[in-house]
Design an enzyme around this catalytic site. Structure first.
Site, PDB file in Angstrom:
ATOM      1  N   ARG C 235      -6.414   5.829   2.554  1.00 23.42           N
ATOM      2  CA  ARG C 235      -6.657   5.531   1.149  1.00 23.42           C
ATOM      3  C   ARG C 235      -7.234   4.126   0.991  1.00 23.42           C
ATOM      4  O   ARG C 235      -7.063   3.269   1.869  1.00 23.42           O
ATOM      5  CB  ARG C 235      -5.378   5.693   0.343  1.00 23.42           C
ATOM      6  CG  ARG C 235      -4.223   4.845   0.737  1.00 23.42           C
ATOM      7  CD  ARG C 235      -3.018   5.067  -0.204  1.00 23.42           C
ATOM      8  NE  ARG C 235      -2.480   6.405  -0.155  1.00 23.42           N
ATOM      9  CZ  ARG C 235      -2.574   7.292  -1.161  1.00 23.42           C
ATOM     10  NH1 ARG C 235      -3.128   6.963  -2.301  1.00 23.42           N
ATOM     11  NH2 ARG C 235      -2.068   8.488  -1.035  1.00 23.42           N
ATOM     12  N   GLY C 256     -11.744   4.568   7.678  1.00 24.25           N
ATOM     13  CA  GLY C 256     -10.848   3.530   7.182  1.00 24.25           C
ATOM     14  C   GLY C 256     -10.866   3.377   5.667  1.00 24.25           C
ATOM     15  O   GLY C 256     -11.669   4.002   4.954  1.00 24.25           O
ATOM     16  N   HIS C 257      -9.996   2.518   5.182  1.00 26.53           N
ATOM     17  CA  HIS C 257      -9.811   2.299   3.754  1.00 26.53           C
ATOM     18  C   HIS C 257     -11.074   1.759   3.097  1.00 26.53           C
ATOM     19  O   HIS C 257     -11.798   0.972   3.682  1.00 26.53           O
ATOM     20  CB  HIS C 257      -8.634   1.363   3.501  1.00 26.53           C
ATOM     21  CG  HIS C 257      -8.730   0.039   4.169  1.00 26.53           C
ATOM     22  ND1 HIS C 257      -8.438  -0.149   5.494  1.00 26.53           N
ATOM     23  CD2 HIS C 257      -9.079  -1.175   3.700  1.00 26.53           C
ATOM     24  CE1 HIS C 257      -8.596  -1.413   5.802  1.00 26.53           C
ATOM     25  NE2 HIS C 257      -8.991  -2.066   4.744  1.00 26.53           N
ATOM     26  N   ASN C 258     -11.332   2.234   1.906  1.00 23.86           N
ATOM     27  CA  ASN C 258     -12.437   1.757   1.054  1.00 23.86           C
ATOM     28  C   ASN C 258     -13.819   2.275   1.454  1.00 23.86           C
ATOM     29  O   ASN C 258     -14.804   1.953   0.784  1.00 23.86           O
ATOM     30  CB  ASN C 258     -12.529   0.226   1.005  1.00 23.86           C
ATOM     31  CG  ASN C 258     -11.237  -0.430   0.564  1.00 23.86           C
ATOM     32  OD1 ASN C 258     -10.419   0.199  -0.091  1.00 23.86           O
ATOM     33  ND2 ASN C 258     -11.057  -1.675   0.930  1.00 23.86           N
ATOM     34  N   SER C 276     -14.151  -0.323   4.488  1.00 23.35           N
ATOM     35  CA  SER C 276     -15.157  -0.839   3.553  1.00 23.35           C
ATOM     36  C   SER C 276     -16.596  -0.643   3.997  1.00 23.35           C
ATOM     37  O   SER C 276     -17.492  -1.379   3.566  1.00 23.35           O
ATOM     38  CB  SER C 276     -14.915  -2.328   3.267  1.00 23.35           C
ATOM     39  OG  SER C 276     -13.603  -2.525   2.768  1.00 23.35           O
TER      40      SER C 276
END
Lengths: 365, 365, 365
Positions: C235, C256-258, C276
Site C-alpha cells: 500500500r 513497492g509503496h506509492n 514511488s
C-alpha cells in the site's frame, strides 16, 4: 527425552569411537553450545578449534582429527553423519489424527490409510490422497489432485486442480502448485515481438487488448521432491509442468509453465525458470539465477548464483555471468579485463613517443 | 473523523508555524491531492513546486522554505515529521475482541492479557502469546511458539514449531517463519562438491540418493522486528536462525538456515541470504542483493541493490557488483573500462605505424 | 466431454482448412502427445517437424506450412489461435454456489449478484464485492475493500483494508495486496543517508531507534489485471499504489509503496519495483529485473531480464545491464570490451619495440 550411548551413536553414524566412555547423549550442538550430555559436532575447522573451549565430553569429528583428552567419534563424511544424528533427535510437526472437524473434505475425495488432515484444510472434488499423507493446516487442495504416499504438506499450501504428486513429497509453508502460467497474446504483434524483430519499438504501437491464454495443463511432481516456502510452480499451457524425482527446491523459487525439470536437481532460493525450459538430471541452479524461456540445460550442469541464462548449454556445463558463459570463459574474461586495465596505464607512458613518431612519419611520407 | 489544529500539528511535529490560521486539518496529502482541510506535505522539490497549484491552506515544508501567502509548518527533518503526522491518522487493521469462534486454539496454549485471535487462526500445542498480541486471520502458529508483547500478525502467516518472537514484532501477509532449511547430503560427493575441488564435473557422477538433513534448530526473532509480505526465514539445522532487535525486512526476502542477522539491519525486497551467514548490526542489504552461504558482513556495511556477495567483508564496507567489491574499486573499474574502450580507438590510429616500425626493426636485427 | 468438428475449429480460429475431414476433436496437444481425436498444435519449427511422427489426423499450423497427407488448419497468428482453442476446452476452478457455511462474512459487507465465496474465506467490515466475483477458499479480504465485477481470486489470497479492485481481476494463489510499505525513519541520518552524502559511513553512527512510517494509502488495481502467485503489492504511504488496466503481473513480483504502474504492462516473475516509481503504459519488465525507488520509465519501454535500473528512462527505451543502459550502448560496450581484450594480445607484440624506442629516444633527447 531420547538419549543414546556413544556406542549407539558410533554404530548409527558408521564412525570410529576413539575411547569408550559412559555418557548419555541427549542432544547435539556446536562445541560452544554443547554441555556434558551433548555430543559436540565439529565438522569444520572453526568448530574443531572450538572443541578446547567446549563443555562436551565427546565430539563428532572428521576422520583423522585428534583432540587431546576428548572422546571423539571420527567419521569419513561428517555431513552424512550429521544427517543421521539429526534424524535421531528430529520430531516432525504434529498433525491431528484423522480429519480435523474444521477441515472441509469433499464427499468424492478418496483418502488412503492413515491420512491426517489438519484444521481448515480444504480438499476439493475427486481428490485422492495417498496413504500416510499429512496436511498440517490452512491449505487448499484443488479438485482432481492426486498425491502419492507419505506426503507432508506444511501449513498454507495452495494446490490447483489436477496437480499430481508422487510419494514422499514435502511442501513447505505457502507453496503454490498449479497457478496459471503467465501467458498472453494480442491480436497484432506487441512491443516485445516488434523489438525481437528489429531491436526497436514502433511509433504506431497503441494499446491493444491482451488476451489471457488459459492453462489447461497441470503440474506433475515426482517422488521425494521437496519444495521450499512460498515457491511457485505454474501449470502448463497444454502439457504439464514436470518436476522429476528427488529434485529439491528451495524457498521463493519460480518455475514457469511447461518446464520439464529433471531428476535429482537442486534449485536454490529465489532462482527462476521461465516457461518451457528443459532442465536435465542433477542440474544445480544456485540462488537468484534466472533462465529465459525455452532454454535447455544438459544433465549434471551447474548454474552459478545470480547467473542470467539466455541460451541453452550442453551437459556438464558450469556457467556464470549475465548473460551466462562457461566458467572458464568467465575467468578468462576477468583476466583479460584486468590486463586491459593495466594496458591503459602502460599505454599512457608510450603515447607521447607514438605521437612524436607519427608526426615524424607524416613528414617522411 | 479526527481533526487537528495547526498548533497541535506544530507541537506534534516539533516544527515552526509561520502564520497562525484557524483551519481544521482532517487529513494529509501531497499538494496536488490536498483540499482546504488537508495539510499539504511538501517534502521534496517537486512537491514544493506543486504548492502553488494546491488547494491546501497550510503545508508542511523543510526548514527555510518560504511560500508566499501560504501558511507553513517548517520542520528540520521532514520524513520524521511525516511519520509523526501519519501516526495521527493511522488506524490499524481491525481484529475481533478475544478469540474468534472459528479460531482453533489448543487447550495447552497460554494467551496473555488482551490477546486477539481472528478467524481461522490455528494455535498449536504449548504455544504462548504475549499480552496484546493480535493475529488477524487465516494464520498458523505451530506448537511451542512463544511471542512477546504487542505482536501484530497480518493474515496468512505461517509460523513453524518452537519459533520465538520478541515484543512488538510485525509480520505482514504470508510470512513464513521456521520452514525447514535447504540442507541435503549424498553418500558420495555430488556435482557441486566435485566442481569445488577441481572446477569440473566427473563423468562417473550418476544419480545417488539425496538425504534431507532435517532442521532441529528454530528461528528467534528479536524485539521490534518487522517482516514483509511473503518473506521466508528458515529454521536452523541445529542452532537457531536469529534476527536481531529492530531489524526491518521487506517483502519476498529469503533468509536461510543458521543465519545470524544483527540489530537494526534493513533488508530490502527480494534480497536473499544463504545459510549460515553472519550479518553485523545496522547493515543495509538493498533490493535483490544476494549473499552466498557462510559469509560474514561487518557492522554498518551497505550492500547495494543486485550485488552478489561471494566473500566476507569488514565493517563499514560499501559493496556492489557481481561478485561484490568495494564501491571505490567498482567505480575505478568502470573508469578503467571506459579508458580501455578509448584506448581501442587510439591504438587503431597508431597500429599501422607500429607495424611499419616492427617490419623495419626486423630488417635491422 | 466437449467435441468439435474441424469446421467449427476453423471458424473459431479464423484459419484456413486445407482438406475437409470428418473427425471429432476432443482435445489439443503437441504433435507427439496427440492421438486421433486430438488436434495437433504445431506452432514452431520443432513441433512442425514432429508432425510426421504424430498420430493426429489434423493439425493447426502457421500460414503456408504444408504437410503431405495431413489435414491442416493454417492460421496467420498461431498463438492467437491457440488462445481461442484453449478457451474451448478450459474449465475454471470450481467454487461452491453462494457463500460456503465456513466462510465468515461481516454483516456489513455487500455482495453483488451471483457472488461465490468458498470455504474459510473471511470478508471484513464494509467490504463490497462486485457481481459474479468468486473467491475460491482460504482468503482474507480486509475491511472497506471494493472489487469490481467478475473478479476471480484463487486460494490463499490476502487483501488488506481499503484496497480497490476493478472488473475481471484475477489473483493467483497467495497474492498479497496492501501489506504495509517498507518505510522507516530515524531521528538522525542513518547509514544510507550518510553514504549518499559523501560515500562513506561515519564512525559515530551508533544504533538509534527506527520508527515505522505507517501506510495510510492503499492499493488500487485496474480492470482486467492479473497478478501471479505469491506476488506482493504494498500500500502507499499517503497516496495509493496504482496498477493500471490490463496490466499482467507474474509470480513472486514485488511492487513497492506509492508506485504508479501504467496500463497494459507486463511484469515478469521475480521482478521488483521499489517505492514511488512511475511506469508508463505498455512497459515490459522482464524476469528478475529491479528498479530503484523514485524512477520513471516512459511508455512502451522494455526492461530486459535481470536489469538493474538506477535512473529514469524516456519512452520506447530498451534497456539492460547493471546499472541499466540503452540496449545499443550495451551491445557497443560488449564489442569494445572484446576489442580491448584483443588489444591486450596485440600490444604484447609491440611492447618490446616501444620499450626499445623509448630507451633510444631518451638517449636522443
Amino acid at each position: 527425552m531420547k538419549t543414546f550411548t556413544l556406542e549407539e551413536i558410533t554404530n548409527i553414524t558408521g564412525g570410529m569411537l576413539t575411547k569408550a566412555q559412559d555418557v548419555s547423549i541427549s542432544m547435539i550442538a556446536p562445541p560452544l553450545l554443547a554441555d556434558e550430555n551433548t555430543l559436540a559436532l565439529a565438522l569444520g575447522e572453526d568448530e574443531i578449534a572450538n572443541l578446547s573451549k567446549s563443555r562436551a565430553k565427546a565430539a563428532l569429528v572428521p576422520l583423522g582429527v585428534n583432540i587431546d583428552g576428548l572422546t571423539t567419534i571420527e567419521v569419513e563424511r561428517p555431513r552424512l553423519a550429521m544427517m543421521k544424528l539429526i534424524n535421531m533427535f528430529y520430531a516432525a510437526p504434529e498433525v491431528n489424527t484423522g480429519i480435523h472437524p474444521s477441515a472441509i473434505v469433499h464427499e468424492t475425495a478418496k483418502l488412503g490409510e492413515n491420512v491426517k488432515i489438519g484444521p481448515n484444510v480444504v480438499i476439493a472434488r475427486n481428490t485422492i490422497l495417498g496413504d500416510n499423507t499429512q496436511i498440517v493446516a490452512n491449505s487448499y487442495i484443488g479438485s482432481g489432485v492426486k498425491t502419492g504416499k507419505n506426503c507432508f504438506f506444511h501449513p498454507g499450501v495452495n494446490i490447483g486442480d489436477r496437480v499430481i504428486l508422487g510419494d514422499n513429497v514435502i511442501l513447505q509453508h505457502g507453496v503454490s502448485l498449479g497457478a496459471d502460467g503467465f501467458s498472453f497474446v494480442t491480436e497484432k504483434p506487441d512491443n516485445i515481438e516488434q523489438a525481437k524483430q528489429d531491436g526497436t519499438i514502433k511509433e504506431s504501437n497503441a494499446e491493444q487488448k491482451i488476451y489471457k491464454i488459459p492453462s489447461i495443463g497441470s503440474v506433475v511432481i515426482g517422488n521425494n521432491v521437496e519444495i521450499g516456502a512460498n515457491s511457485t510452480i505454474d501449470r502448463g499451457t497444454i502439457e504439464n509442468t514436470i518436476i522429476g524425482d528427488n529434485t529439491k527446491i528451495d524457498d521463493l523459487v519460480m518455475i514457469g509453465h511447461n518446464c520439464k525439470v529433471g531428476k535429482g536437481c537442486l534449485i536454490v532460493s529465489q532462482a527462476g525458470i521461465a516457461g518451457s525450459c528443459v532442465i536435465g538430471d542433477r542440474v544445480v541452479i544456485a540462488g537468484q539465477a534466472g533462465l529465459a524461456d525455452h532454454i535447455e540445460i544438459g544433465a549434471d550442469s551447474i548454474i552459478a548464483a545470480k547467473t542470467g541464462v539466455s541460451k541453452s548449454f550442453p551437459e556438464k556445463s558450469i556457467i556464470m555471468g549475465i548473460p551466462a558463459i562457461p566458467r572458464k570463459e568467465f575467468i578468462r574474461n576477468i583476466k583479460v579485463m584486468k590486463e586491459a586495465g593495466e594496458l591503459v596505464t602502460k599505454f599512457k607512458k608510450y603515447e607521447p613517443l607514438l605521437k612524436e613518431f607519427e608526426e615524424n612519419n607524416d613528414l617522411n611520407s
